[in-house]
Design a protein around this motif. Structure first.
Motif, PDB file in Angstrom:
ATOM      1  N   PHE A   1      31.140  46.429  76.863  1.00 19.30           N
ATOM      2  CA  PHE A   1      32.313  46.599  76.212  1.00 19.30           C
ATOM      3  C   PHE A   1      32.360  46.920  74.717  1.00 19.30           C
ATOM      4  N   PRO A   2      33.438  47.485  74.329  1.00 20.02           N
ATOM      5  CA  PRO A   2      33.762  47.581  73.059  1.00 20.02           C
ATOM      6  C   PRO A   2      34.186  45.709  73.166  1.00 20.02           C
ATOM      7  N   ALA A   3      34.379  45.182  71.624  1.00 19.92           N
ATOM      8  CA  ALA A   3      35.057  44.278  71.043  1.00 19.92           C
ATOM      9  C   ALA A   3      36.520  44.095  71.042  1.00 19.92           C
ATOM     10  N   CYS A   4      37.430  43.563  71.092  1.00 22.67           N
ATOM     11  CA  CYS A   4      38.289  43.492  71.450  1.00 22.67           C
ATOM     12  C   CYS A   4      38.907  43.720  70.037  1.00 22.67           C
ATOM     13  N   ARG A   5      39.874  44.463  69.856  1.00 23.49           N
ATOM     14  CA  ARG A   5      40.363  45.162  68.607  1.00 23.49           C
ATOM     15  C   ARG A   5      41.487  45.141  67.814  1.00 23.49           C
ATOM     16  N   GLY A   6      42.058  43.921  68.521  1.00 17.06           N
ATOM     17  CA  GLY A   6      44.037  43.364  68.290  1.00 17.06           C
ATOM     18  C   GLY A   6      43.440  42.253  68.223  1.00 17.06           C
ATOM     19  N   ALA A   7      42.276  41.152  68.868  1.00 18.76           N
ATOM     20  CA  ALA A   7      42.801  39.808  68.289  1.00 18.76           C
ATOM     21  C   ALA A   7      41.440  39.636  66.898  1.00 18.76           C
ATOM     22  N   PRO A   8      41.881  39.280  65.843  1.00 15.59           N
ATOM     23  CA  PRO A   8      40.739  38.509  65.020  1.00 15.59           C
ATOM     24  C   PRO A   8      39.840  36.891  65.803  1.00 15.59           C
ATOM     25  N   HIS A   9      38.509  37.688  65.960  1.00 14.21           N
ATOM     26  CA  HIS A   9      37.525  36.371  66.153  1.00 14.21           C
ATOM     27  C   HIS A   9      38.066  35.006  65.355  1.00 14.21           C
ATOM     28  N   ASN A  10      38.369  33.959  65.927  1.00 12.19           N
ATOM     29  CA  ASN A  10      38.862  32.396  65.565  1.00 12.19           C
ATOM     30  C   ASN A  10      38.271  31.710  66.239  1.00 12.19           C
TER      31      ASN A  10
ATOM     32  N   GLY B   1      39.587  28.338  69.071  1.00 11.99           N
ATOM     33  CA  GLY B   1      38.540  27.520  69.920  1.00 11.99           C
ATOM     34  C   GLY B   1      39.094  25.746  69.799  1.00 11.99           C
ATOM     35  N   ARG B   2      37.789  25.683  69.222  1.00 11.65           N
ATOM     36  CA  ARG B   2      37.667  23.929  68.581  1.00 11.65           C
ATOM     37  C   ARG B   2      38.803  22.877  68.464  1.00 11.65           C
ATOM     38  N   PHE B   3      39.714  23.595  68.290  1.00 11.53           N
ATOM     39  CA  PHE B   3      41.053  22.600  68.026  1.00 11.53           C
ATOM     40  C   PHE B   3      41.905  23.106  69.589  1.00 11.53           C
ATOM     41  N   LEU B   4      41.651  24.174  70.572  1.00 18.76           N
ATOM     42  CA  LEU B   4      42.073  23.807  72.364  1.00 18.76           C
ATOM     43  C   LEU B   4      41.548  22.710  72.884  1.00 18.76           C
TER      44      LEU B   4
END
Length: 110
Positions: free
Chosen positions: A24-33, A37-40
């Motif tokens: 599967f290709p990586a999501c192109r629209g959302a940057p990796h942050n 994830g730590r905040f959530l």
């Protein structure tokens, strides 16, 4: 290689079915942050902690023995007939009243 096999291999599709790729290709629209994830996780842990503390404090309040005033006998107002704790009633002449006004008016004859 056949033309189909060549196209599938060049497209980066693994397996034998070109319609269901396994790479599967990586999501192109959302940057990796990773910070988000730590905040959530921190927010969820905070909500769980608050919920546990509130439940623990509510359980402690429910388990308290009642005060002597809460266990006192109920008496009936001689004027209006409402029931109230003996410690809150105003007494005069062996009769109990719910307020000073009813005490002034006296017992009602029914």
């Amino acid at each position: 290689l056949s033309l189909v096999e060549y196209c599938v291999r060049d497209a980066g599709v693994g397996g034998s079915n070109p319609l269901t790729p396994t790479n599967f290709p990586a999501c192109r629209g959302a940057p990796h942050n990773p910070g988000m994830g730590r905040f959530l996780i921190l927010v969820i842990a905070l909500f769980v902690l608050i919920w546990l503390l509130r439940n623990a404090l509510a359980g402690r309040k429910r388990g308290r023995p009642e005060s002597p005033e809460a266990r006192s006998d109920l008496v009936r107002c001689a004027h209006c007939g409402v029931h109230l704790p003996r410690v809150e009633a105003r007494s005069a002449g062996g009769r109990h009243f719910c307020s000073e006004e009813h005490w002034r008016l006296g017992a009602r004859e029914d």
